[in-house]
Design an enzyme around this catalytic site. Structure first.
Site, PDB file in Angstrom:
ATOM      1  N   ARG A 149       0.913  -0.991   0.049  1.00  0.00           N
ATOM      2  CA  ARG A 149       0.023   0.040  -0.040  1.00  0.00           C
ATOM      3  C   ARG A 149       0.954   1.344   0.000  1.00  0.00           C
ATOM      4  O   ARG A 149       2.068   1.242   0.328  1.00  0.00           O
ATOM      5  CB  ARG A 149      -0.848   0.068   1.151  1.00  0.00           C
ATOM      6  CG  ARG A 149      -1.971  -1.106   1.386  1.00  0.00           C
ATOM      7  CD  ARG A 149      -2.846  -0.870   2.722  1.00  0.00           C
ATOM      8  NE  ARG A 149      -3.572  -2.076   2.764  1.00  0.00           N
ATOM      9  CZ  ARG A 149      -3.651  -2.948   3.503  1.00  0.00           C
ATOM     10  NH1 ARG A 149      -2.327  -3.385   3.944  1.00  0.00           N
ATOM     11  NH2 ARG A 149      -4.442  -3.973   3.434  1.00  0.00           N
ATOM     12  N   LYS A 173      -2.751  -1.717   8.138  1.00  0.00           N
ATOM     13  CA  LYS A 173      -3.889  -1.320   8.527  1.00  0.00           C
ATOM     14  C   LYS A 173      -4.079  -2.022   9.974  1.00  0.00           C
ATOM     15  O   LYS A 173      -3.759  -3.161   9.706  1.00  0.00           O
ATOM     16  CB  LYS A 173      -5.436  -1.613   7.656  1.00  0.00           C
ATOM     17  CG  LYS A 173      -5.240  -0.787   6.242  1.00  0.00           C
ATOM     18  CD  LYS A 173      -6.582  -1.043   5.774  1.00  0.00           C
ATOM     19  CE  LYS A 173      -6.640  -0.167   4.229  1.00  0.00           C
ATOM     20  NZ  LYS A 173      -8.018  -0.380   3.576  1.00  0.00           N
ATOM     21  N   HIS A 242      -1.676   2.363  -6.220  1.00  0.00           N
ATOM     22  CA  HIS A 242      -2.651   1.381  -5.995  1.00  0.00           C
ATOM     23  C   HIS A 242      -2.830   0.489  -7.245  1.00  0.00           C
ATOM     24  O   HIS A 242      -2.829  -0.653  -7.269  1.00  0.00           O
ATOM     25  CB  HIS A 242      -3.940   1.993  -5.552  1.00  0.00           C
ATOM     26  CG  HIS A 242      -4.520   1.214  -4.192  1.00  0.00           C
ATOM     27  ND1 HIS A 242      -3.679   1.313  -3.113  1.00  0.00           N
ATOM     28  CD2 HIS A 242      -5.591   0.307  -4.193  1.00  0.00           C
ATOM     29  CE1 HIS A 242      -4.425   0.586  -2.255  1.00  0.00           C
ATOM     30  NE2 HIS A 242      -5.355  -0.004  -2.691  1.00  0.00           N
ATOM     31  N   ARG A 245      -0.221  -2.186  -6.935  1.00  0.00           N
ATOM     32  CA  ARG A 245      -0.735  -3.226  -6.184  1.00  0.00           C
ATOM     33  C   ARG A 245      -1.832  -3.982  -6.820  1.00  0.00           C
ATOM     34  O   ARG A 245      -1.627  -5.217  -6.509  1.00  0.00           O
ATOM     35  CB  ARG A 245      -1.308  -2.503  -4.880  1.00  0.00           C
ATOM     36  CG  ARG A 245      -1.793  -3.360  -3.643  1.00  0.00           C
ATOM     37  CD  ARG A 245      -1.889  -2.483  -2.534  1.00  0.00           C
ATOM     38  NE  ARG A 245      -3.160  -3.293  -1.401  1.00  0.00           N
ATOM     39  CZ  ARG A 245      -2.688  -3.922  -0.456  1.00  0.00           C
ATOM     40  NH1 ARG A 245      -1.512  -4.467  -0.358  1.00  0.00           N
ATOM     41  NH2 ARG A 245      -3.797  -4.418   0.060  1.00  0.00           N
ATOM     42  N   HIS A 268      -5.019  -8.741   3.650  1.00  0.00           N
ATOM     43  CA  HIS A 268      -6.296  -8.450   3.875  1.00  0.00           C
ATOM     44  C   HIS A 268      -7.047  -9.384   4.923  1.00  0.00           C
ATOM     45  O   HIS A 268      -6.604 -10.359   5.117  1.00  0.00           O
ATOM     46  CB  HIS A 268      -7.196  -8.854   2.375  1.00  0.00           C
ATOM     47  CG  HIS A 268      -7.263  -8.006   1.536  1.00  0.00           C
ATOM     48  ND1 HIS A 268      -7.126  -8.178   0.204  1.00  0.00           N
ATOM     49  CD2 HIS A 268      -6.581  -6.793   1.525  1.00  0.00           C
ATOM     50  CE1 HIS A 268      -7.221  -7.187  -0.853  1.00  0.00           C
ATOM     51  NE2 HIS A 268      -6.780  -5.993   0.114  1.00  0.00           N
ATOM     52  N   TYR A 277     -10.449  -7.421  -5.181  1.00  0.00           N
ATOM     53  CA  TYR A 277      -9.164  -6.664  -5.510  1.00  0.00           C
ATOM     54  C   TYR A 277      -8.598  -7.434  -6.550  1.00  0.00           C
ATOM     55  O   TYR A 277      -8.274  -6.574  -7.363  1.00  0.00           O
ATOM     56  CB  TYR A 277      -8.423  -6.934  -4.072  1.00  0.00           C
ATOM     57  CG  TYR A 277      -7.359  -5.685  -4.086  1.00  0.00           C
ATOM     58  CD1 TYR A 277      -6.956  -5.173  -4.996  1.00  0.00           C
ATOM     59  CD2 TYR A 277      -6.818  -5.366  -2.742  1.00  0.00           C
ATOM     60  CE1 TYR A 277      -5.924  -3.945  -4.864  1.00  0.00           C
ATOM     61  CE2 TYR A 277      -6.017  -4.499  -2.329  1.00  0.00           C
ATOM     62  CZ  TYR A 277      -5.514  -3.801  -3.374  1.00  0.00           C
ATOM     63  OH  TYR A 277      -4.555  -2.652  -3.174  1.00  0.00           O
TER      64      TYR A 277
END
Length: 302
Positions: A149, A173, A242, A245, A268, A277
């Site tokens: 990311r 995250k 992104h 990614r 994730h 994704y």
């Protein structure tokens, strides 16, 4: 005396920073979502959080939707509100969560934009003539090699990469860390960059990527650099972090068909996120084609 909604939000933001230790980026997202609520409440003369009920939240939601806020953004907005009001419940300054049970309007799912392998090679074929070129090359190689990311890349420190083991440790995250492999081409680009980084005026910073001023390179600066490289490399459109990614995930899934492995590499929590994704499981499609199409004519593997 009850505190105002604005005061409660400031208290909540402090809680996110000091107790939950969320990143500045995540805290900023919560703040941005809650400001949408306070702006609407100010027009309705709703001063205290205790005044809000589910109907108020629905009316605010519909206003945001009419103003053009998409389904996914409203979904995130509702999630931020639920977290905020749950904090209020825990601290007993409200008796119920007015955002519970409210569903965001559905919006059509957009497939992520990716580059094909030839386009990736075109984008990565940078000719380096300055330390900035070596830095930029290392950035885009790492983004594609390890599926990082933007925030993960910007937060990298020198100690996060193990050149001998060809691995990198990133903080994603929820402040969760994961270890990722680094491809040989990316490793080579990083080594070239680190060599040229030593030639810069020492700042004592442990940041992996530095700006002209010797400061940690910001996410916005990285985005701007990729836009400039897109023009320089003759890409049809602007390439953003992104997109690399997305391309990493899509190409890996096409080759391996291993959705769980891609999920782990991307960091994730839910595999459903990975399915959206990566959007293309080529091996599955090929099997369906071979089995179903009467004139497929493809050689079956033993």
């Amino acid at each position: 005396m009850n505190l105002s909604l604005n005061q409660r939000i400031k208290e909540f933001e402090q809680h996110l920073r000091t107790e939950r230790r969320l990143s500045p980026h995540t805290t900023s997202n919560y703040s941005r979502d809650l400001k949408k609520l306070t702006f609407w409440c100010s027009k309705k003369s709703l001063i205290e959080p205790e005044q809000l009920d589910s109907q108020n939240i629905r009316e605010c939601l519909m206003t945001l939707h009419r103003e053009g806020l998409g389904g996914r953004s409203i979904q995130r907005w509702l999630s931020s509100l639920r977290t905020f009001f749950n904090y209020g419940l825990k601290n007993q300054w409200i008796s119920f969560n007015p955002a519970d049970g409210i569903v965001a309007p559905k919006s059509p799912k957009k497939l992520p934009k990716t580059l094909d392998v030839d386009q990736v090679n075109q984008f990565l074929s940078l000719s380096a003539t300055s330390w900035i070129d070596y830095r930029d090359h290392a950035i885009i190689e790492l983004l594609y090699s390890s599926g990082l990311r933007l925030a993960e890349l910007a937060d990298l420190n020198l100690t996060d990469i193990d050149l001998k083991e060809a691995t990198i440790t990133v903080t994603g995250k929820g402040r969760k860390t994961r270890q990722l492999p680094v491809g040989s081409q990316a490793l080579k680009a990083v080594k070239y960059w680190l060599k040229h980084r030593q030639e810069l005026k020492s700042t004592g910073l442990q940041a992996m990527f530095l700006s002209l001023q010797g400061r940690r390179l910001s996410p916005r600066s990285i985005q701007d650099r990729l836009k400039k490289i897109s023009v320089r490399q003759g890409m049809q459109g602007k390439v953003h972090p992104h997109m690399l990614r997305h391309s990493f995930a899509s190409h890996l899934l096409e080759s391996s068909g291993d959705l769980r492995a891609v999920q782990e590499l991307l960091g994730h929590q839910n595999i459903s996120t990975t399915q959206v994704y990566t959007h293309l499981d080529f091996q599955h499609l090929a099997k369906v084609y071979d089995k179903a199409h009467p004139r497929a004519g493809r050689k079956k593997s033993s």
